[in-house]
Design a protein around this motif. Structure first.
Motif, PDB file in Angstrom:
ATOM      1  N   VAL A   1      57.828  36.667  52.595  1.00  0.00           N
ATOM      2  CA  VAL A   1      57.897  36.870  50.746  1.00  0.00           C
ATOM      3  C   VAL A   1      59.239  35.904  51.010  1.00  0.00           C
ATOM      4  O   VAL A   1      59.419  34.580  50.327  1.00  0.00           O
ATOM      5  CB  VAL A   1      57.537  37.531  50.844  1.00  0.00           C
ATOM      6  CG1 VAL A   1      58.159  37.548  49.220  1.00  0.00           C
ATOM      7  CG2 VAL A   1      56.025  38.637  50.493  1.00  0.00           C
ATOM      8  N   THR A   2      60.367  35.874  51.206  1.00  0.00           N
ATOM      9  CA  THR A   2      61.691  35.659  51.375  1.00  0.00           C
ATOM     10  C   THR A   2      61.252  33.871  51.553  1.00  0.00           C
ATOM     11  O   THR A   2      62.484  33.090  51.002  1.00  0.00           O
ATOM     12  CB  THR A   2      62.873  36.111  52.432  1.00  0.00           C
ATOM     13  OG1 THR A   2      62.946  37.613  51.767  1.00  0.00           O
ATOM     14  CG2 THR A   2      63.848  35.350  52.157  1.00  0.00           C
ATOM     15  N   GLU A   3      60.589  33.651  53.163  1.00  0.00           N
ATOM     16  CA  GLU A   3      60.606  32.381  53.152  1.00  0.00           C
ATOM     17  C   GLU A   3      59.722  31.875  52.652  1.00  0.00           C
ATOM     18  O   GLU A   3      59.588  30.410  52.514  1.00  0.00           O
ATOM     19  CB  GLU A   3      60.056  32.639  54.607  1.00  0.00           C
ATOM     20  CG  GLU A   3      61.569  32.931  55.651  1.00  0.00           C
ATOM     21  CD  GLU A   3      60.872  33.492  57.281  1.00  0.00           C
ATOM     22  OE1 GLU A   3      59.628  32.893  57.873  1.00  0.00           O
ATOM     23  OE2 GLU A   3      61.564  33.809  58.334  1.00  0.00           O
ATOM     24  N   ALA A   4      58.569  32.574  52.071  1.00  0.00           N
ATOM     25  CA  ALA A   4      57.436  31.751  51.113  1.00  0.00           C
ATOM     26  C   ALA A   4      58.287  31.395  49.788  1.00  0.00           C
ATOM     27  O   ALA A   4      57.272  30.288  49.890  1.00  0.00           O
ATOM     28  CB  ALA A   4      56.696  33.072  51.883  1.00  0.00           C
ATOM     29  N   LEU A   5      59.073  31.559  49.724  1.00  0.00           N
ATOM     30  CA  LEU A   5      58.966  31.027  48.033  1.00  0.00           C
ATOM     31  C   LEU A   5      59.490  30.104  47.497  1.00  0.00           C
ATOM     32  O   LEU A   5      59.383  29.275  46.248  1.00  0.00           O
ATOM     33  CB  LEU A   5      60.908  32.209  47.406  1.00  0.00           C
ATOM     34  CG  LEU A   5      59.601  33.809  47.384  1.00  0.00           C
ATOM     35  CD1 LEU A   5      61.119  34.904  46.949  1.00  0.00           C
ATOM     36  CD2 LEU A   5      58.838  34.296  46.115  1.00  0.00           C
ATOM     37  N   SER A   6      60.462  29.422  48.588  1.00  0.00           N
ATOM     38  CA  SER A   6      60.795  28.022  48.113  1.00  0.00           C
ATOM     39  C   SER A   6      58.823  27.330  48.123  1.00  0.00           C
ATOM     40  O   SER A   6      60.019  25.386  48.037  1.00  0.00           O
ATOM     41  CB  SER A   6      61.386  27.262  49.383  1.00  0.00           C
ATOM     42  OG  SER A   6      61.157  27.297  51.298  1.00  0.00           O
ATOM     43  N   ARG A   7      58.256  27.288  48.824  1.00  0.00           N
ATOM     44  CA  ARG A   7      57.139  26.561  48.824  1.00  0.00           C
ATOM     45  C   ARG A   7      55.839  27.193  47.586  1.00  0.00           C
ATOM     46  O   ARG A   7      55.188  26.196  47.505  1.00  0.00           O
ATOM     47  CB  ARG A   7      56.348  26.890  50.390  1.00  0.00           C
ATOM     48  CG  ARG A   7      57.121  26.328  51.455  1.00  0.00           C
ATOM     49  CD  ARG A   7      56.041  26.519  52.527  1.00  0.00           C
ATOM     50  NE  ARG A   7      55.416  27.826  53.195  1.00  0.00           N
ATOM     51  CZ  ARG A   7      55.937  28.988  53.674  1.00  0.00           C
ATOM     52  NH1 ARG A   7      57.275  28.625  54.284  1.00  0.00           N
ATOM     53  NH2 ARG A   7      55.318  29.686  53.505  1.00  0.00           N
ATOM     54  N   ILE A   8      56.519  28.216  47.046  1.00  0.00           N
ATOM     55  CA  ILE A   8      56.215  28.809  45.696  1.00  0.00           C
ATOM     56  C   ILE A   8      56.207  28.321  44.125  1.00  0.00           C
ATOM     57  O   ILE A   8      55.957  27.385  43.595  1.00  0.00           O
ATOM     58  CB  ILE A   8      55.672  30.174  45.912  1.00  0.00           C
ATOM     59  CG1 ILE A   8      54.517  30.559  47.421  1.00  0.00           C
ATOM     60  CG2 ILE A   8      55.052  30.844  44.604  1.00  0.00           C
ATOM     61  CD1 ILE A   8      54.818  31.774  47.247  1.00  0.00           C
ATOM     62  N   ILE A   9      57.681  28.457  44.088  1.00  0.00           N
ATOM     63  CA  ILE A   9      58.277  27.989  43.013  1.00  0.00           C
ATOM     64  C   ILE A   9      58.706  26.785  42.836  1.00  0.00           C
ATOM     65  O   ILE A   9      59.501  26.130  43.799  1.00  0.00           O
ATOM     66  CB  ILE A   9      59.732  29.135  43.059  1.00  0.00           C
ATOM     67  CG1 ILE A   9      59.522  30.946  43.204  1.00  0.00           C
ATOM     68  CG2 ILE A   9      60.588  29.058  41.769  1.00  0.00           C
ATOM     69  CD1 ILE A   9      58.646  31.608  42.612  1.00  0.00           C
ATOM     70  N   ARG A  10      58.275  25.914  42.030  1.00  0.00           N
ATOM     71  CA  ARG A  10      58.643  25.063  41.341  1.00  0.00           C
ATOM     72  C   ARG A  10      60.033  24.753  40.432  1.00  0.00           C
ATOM     73  O   ARG A  10      59.998  25.110  39.584  1.00  0.00           O
ATOM     74  CB  ARG A  10      57.655  24.668  40.454  1.00  0.00           C
ATOM     75  CG  ARG A  10      56.024  24.355  41.421  1.00  0.00           C
ATOM     76  CD  ARG A  10      55.268  23.678  40.428  1.00  0.00           C
ATOM     77  NE  ARG A  10      54.139  24.457  41.501  1.00  0.00           N
ATOM     78  CZ  ARG A  10      52.998  23.988  40.629  1.00  0.00           C
ATOM     79  NH1 ARG A  10      52.779  23.963  39.558  1.00  0.00           N
ATOM     80  NH2 ARG A  10      51.062  24.742  41.612  1.00  0.00           N
ATOM     81  N   PRO A  11      61.376  23.387  41.304  1.00  0.00           N
ATOM     82  CA  PRO A  11      62.319  24.009  40.165  1.00  0.00           C
ATOM     83  C   PRO A  11      61.560  23.251  38.796  1.00  0.00           C
ATOM     84  O   PRO A  11      62.528  23.352  38.124  1.00  0.00           O
ATOM     85  CB  PRO A  11      63.020  22.817  41.175  1.00  0.00           C
ATOM     86  CG  PRO A  11      62.553  23.368  42.780  1.00  0.00           C
ATOM     87  CD  PRO A  11      61.200  23.513  42.233  1.00  0.00           C
ATOM     88  N   SER A  12      60.729  22.563  38.888  1.00  0.00           N
ATOM     89  CA  SER A  12      60.051  21.840  38.161  1.00  0.00           C
ATOM     90  C   SER A  12      59.294  22.327  36.663  1.00  0.00           C
ATOM     91  O   SER A  12      59.599  22.354  35.490  1.00  0.00           O
ATOM     92  CB  SER A  12      59.576  20.963  37.112  1.00  0.00           C
ATOM     93  OG  SER A  12      58.146  21.700  38.732  1.00  0.00           O
ATOM     94  N   ASP A  13      59.192  23.807  36.943  1.00  0.00           N
ATOM     95  CA  ASP A  13      58.697  25.039  36.264  1.00  0.00           C
ATOM     96  C   ASP A  13      59.435  25.951  35.554  1.00  0.00           C
ATOM     97  O   ASP A  13      61.002  26.406  36.168  1.00  0.00           O
ATOM     98  CB  ASP A  13      57.523  25.772  36.624  1.00  0.00           C
ATOM     99  CG  ASP A  13      56.254  24.321  37.224  1.00  0.00           C
ATOM    100  OD1 ASP A  13      56.437  23.728  36.329  1.00  0.00           O
ATOM    101  OD2 ASP A  13      55.991  24.840  37.837  1.00  0.00           O
TER     102      ASP A  13
END
Length: 247
Positions: free
Chosen positions: A118-130
């Motif tokens: 989950v720690t590794e996947a968050l950068s692909r899930i969370i969008r800085p634009s949101d």
């Protein structure tokens, strides 16, 4: 999305070395990814009504870092999204959670995932634009198969450091009990959940405490996944919390 869970125990799913990321929202995508509750007065998410008479869910935590009344103009312009991310126990919760508004709700299920995944996947899930009024995380069942409570705590701490980078209100869901996996694993789950409750309070995270609600006839035949009734109750509890975050 499938409404049933896999017959394969969670810890066995993790041995493949890779997990499939399954998301449910307005879009579809996939990618590889390596006690009874106590009410706390300073509680942004109030006691939720599940329709059950026993062990109602309690979320303990602090107020969001970015309250609605104090949002900047830049934050107001961002799209509001609530993300629920975790292991295969989330499979089947997509429709109850996302159906009211798929554009603002997303379930990211990583079958076989451990805390580090989950720690590794968050950068692909969370969008800085949101803008994220809440990030709800349910993970840890697979990690308890090794009965190494200290390593699990260390992995949670690393995850905590990572989620703070996103500026979201973060809520951790307690690890659900398992059945028939030995007293050592049972003790590990109880110990980690007690620590997780204290740690979330110290770090300013919310904590969704399921207590031992899912112990009585709500587990599937494998003793790890949830039965059909258990999954419906679990999805209902998560969906209620997501609804509160968006209101």
């Amino acid at each position: 999305m499938p409404q049933g869970v896999s017959d394969t125990p969670v810890e066995e799913e993790a041995q493949g070395g890779h997990s499939q990321l399954v998301t449910s929202s307005s879009r579809q995508c996939s990618t590889a990814a390596a006690n009874p509750p106590v009410v706390v007065k300073d509680n942004h998410y109030a006691l939720l009504d599940t329709g059950e008479k026993k062990s109602p869910p309690t979320v303990k935590g602090v107020k969001p870092r970015t309250p609605k009344a104090g949002r900047s103009a830049a934050t107001t312009d961002k799209k509001r999204r609530v993300v629920v991310v975790g292991d295969s126990l989330l499979r089947g919760t997509e429709t109850p959670i996302c159906r009211p508004d798929r554009s603002s709700r997303e379930v990211c299920c990583l079958p076989g995932a451990r805390i580090r995944d989950v720690t590794e996947a968050l950068s692909r899930i969370i969008r800085p634009s949101d803008y994220y009024p809440m990030l709800l995380i349910h993970v840890g069942t697979n990690d308890t198969a090794r009965c190494d409570a200290e390593q699990i705590k260390s992995d949670y701490r690393a995850l905590g450091v990572r989620v703070k980078e996103f500026g979201a209100q973060v809520v951790f869901s307690s690890i659900l009990p398992v059945e028939g996996r030995g007293p050592g694993r049972d003790r590990c789950i109880v110990e980690v959940n007690a620590w997780l409750r204290r740690w979330c309070r110290q770090e300013g995270f919310g904590f969704l405490d399921h207590g031992m609600l899912f112990e009585e006839g709500l587990l599937g035949t494998d003793g790890v996944h949830l039965s059909k009734r258990g999954k419906a109750l679990f999805a209902h509890r998560l969906a209620n919390l997501v609804r509160r975050a968006l209101n």
